[in-house]
Write an enzyme that holds these catalytic residues in place. Structure first.
Site, mmCIF file in Angstrom:
data_model
loop_
_atom_site.group_PDB
_atom_site.id
_atom_site.type_symbol
_atom_site.label_atom_id
_atom_site.label_comp_id
_atom_site.label_asym_id
_atom_site.label_seq_id
_atom_site.Cartn_x
_atom_site.Cartn_y
_atom_site.Cartn_z
ATOM 1 N N VAL A 89 -1.148 6.519 3.976
ATOM 2 C CA VAL A 89 -0.191 5.614 4.621
ATOM 3 C C VAL A 89 0.036 4.431 3.689
ATOM 4 C CG1 VAL A 89 -0.599 6.267 7.029
ATOM 5 C CG2 VAL A 89 -2.093 4.580 5.977
ATOM 6 N N GLU A 179 6.483 5.607 -5.254
ATOM 7 C CA GLU A 179 5.180 4.957 -5.072
ATOM 8 C C GLU A 179 4.271 5.455 -6.182
ATOM 9 O OE1 GLU A 179 3.969 8.069 -4.678
ATOM 10 O OE2 GLU A 179 2.821 7.811 -2.818
ATOM 11 N N ASP A 204 10.653 -2.039 -0.474
ATOM 12 C CA ASP A 204 11.519 -2.657 -1.484
ATOM 13 C C ASP A 204 12.716 -1.744 -1.692
ATOM 14 O OD1 ASP A 204 9.305 -4.550 -2.718
ATOM 15 O OD2 ASP A 204 8.448 -2.543 -2.620
HETATM 16 N N1 HPA Z 1 7.134 1.184 -7.350
HETATM 17 C C1 HPA Z 1 5.928 1.741 -7.252
HETATM 18 N N2 HPA Z 1 5.188 1.657 -6.160
HETATM 19 C C2 HPA Z 1 5.683 0.962 -5.111
HETATM 20 C C3 HPA Z 1 6.936 0.360 -5.163
HETATM 21 C C4 HPA Z 1 7.696 0.482 -6.346
HETATM 22 O O1 HPA Z 1 8.820 -0.030 -6.447
HETATM 23 N N3 HPA Z 1 7.141 -0.258 -3.961
HETATM 24 C C5 HPA Z 1 6.035 -0.018 -3.208
HETATM 25 N N4 HPA Z 1 5.157 0.713 -3.900
#
Ligand code: HPA
Length: 240
Positions: A89, A179, A204
């Site tokens: 998660v 991710e 994001d």
């Molecule tokens: N990149 C890599 N992992 C992440 C990102 C991302 O933009 N946002 C949340 N985890």
């Protein structure tokens, strides 16, 4: 029996594990959702707790960031502690037609990591979710009245910098989330024979640069932790 990175006693870890990256999130999830939770790991402060969710034993433990850390914990959980399913998660960066807070169920994990190739003779592995858990998650989302999308995920080794053309490659392949763990977790699950699923919320937006404020991230985590716990119920009951 303890392992290099886990000091949990034999039998202390349940066969179903929720794996957030951050150990403090593990503590938050245990406090919020597990009854009779007891701490089972403290090595390296990678907090882990075992308790009951709707009467079924579940462990929630941090796995750190990135494929190497996640793989260390997942390997020891499976090999030493007999864990049979791991639900990651967490959060991801979103690409294309996703919005902040959207919940993605990772059907597949593409990657720029060499981790699976190291175990697969240099060939490309189609790292994919366990179908039973994925179906469980789709069903659980419907039951909870939650919108959750089956999606393609990319796991990168580079949070900062990396391939400047990555986003266009991801868009071209209609990959919706970035991710740092899923492809490794799925490859490991295929080799070790445990079930794995990643459930992430979009924190994001990589196309436009928007992001969710920290307070809302915690709320989003609670939502996907509950979805992950509900997703595992069918698989737990089918195995017992
Ligand atoms: N990149 C890599 N992992 C992440 C990102 C991302 O933009 N946002 C949340 N985890």
């Amino acid at each position: 029996m303890s392992s290099p990175h886990l000091d949990a006693a034999s039998g202390a870890i349940a066969d179903t594990v929720l794996l957030p990256g951050d150990p403090l999130r593990a503590r938050f999830i245990a406090g919020r959702f597990l009854e009779e939770a007891v701490q089972v790991n403290s090595r390296r402060n990678m907090l882990g707790y075992t308790g009951l969710y709707r009467g079924r034993p579940v462990t929630v433990i941090g796995g750190g960031m990135g494929i190497p850390s996640t793989a260390i914990y997942a390997t020891e959980l499976a090999r030493v502690h007999g864990v049979r399913r791991i639900l990651r998660v967490g959060t991801c960066g979103g690409i294309g037609d996703v919005a902040l807070g959207d919940v993605l169920l990772a059907q597949s994990g593409s990657t720029d990591s060499n981790f699976n190739r190291l175990h697969f003779g240099g060939h490309d592995l189609a790292a994919c979710a366990d179908f039973g858990l994925l179906r469980g998650a789709v069903d659980a989302a419907a039951r909870l009245g939650m919108k959750a999308r089956v999606a393609r995920i990319f796991s990168t080794d580079c949070f900062h910098d990396g391939d400047p053309d990555l986003l266009s490659h991801l868009r071209r392949h209609r990959i919706q989330g970035v991710e740092m763990e899923t492809a490794g977790l799925y490859g490991l699950a295929m080799r070790e024979g445990f079930q794995a699923l990643t459930i992430v919320s979009v924190s994001d937006l990589l196309d436009t640069g928007g992001s969710i404020p920290p307070m809302e991230r915690e709320q989003g985590l609670a939502v996907i932790a509950e979805l992950a716990l509900e997703s595992a119920l069918q698989a737990i009951d089918a195995a017992t």
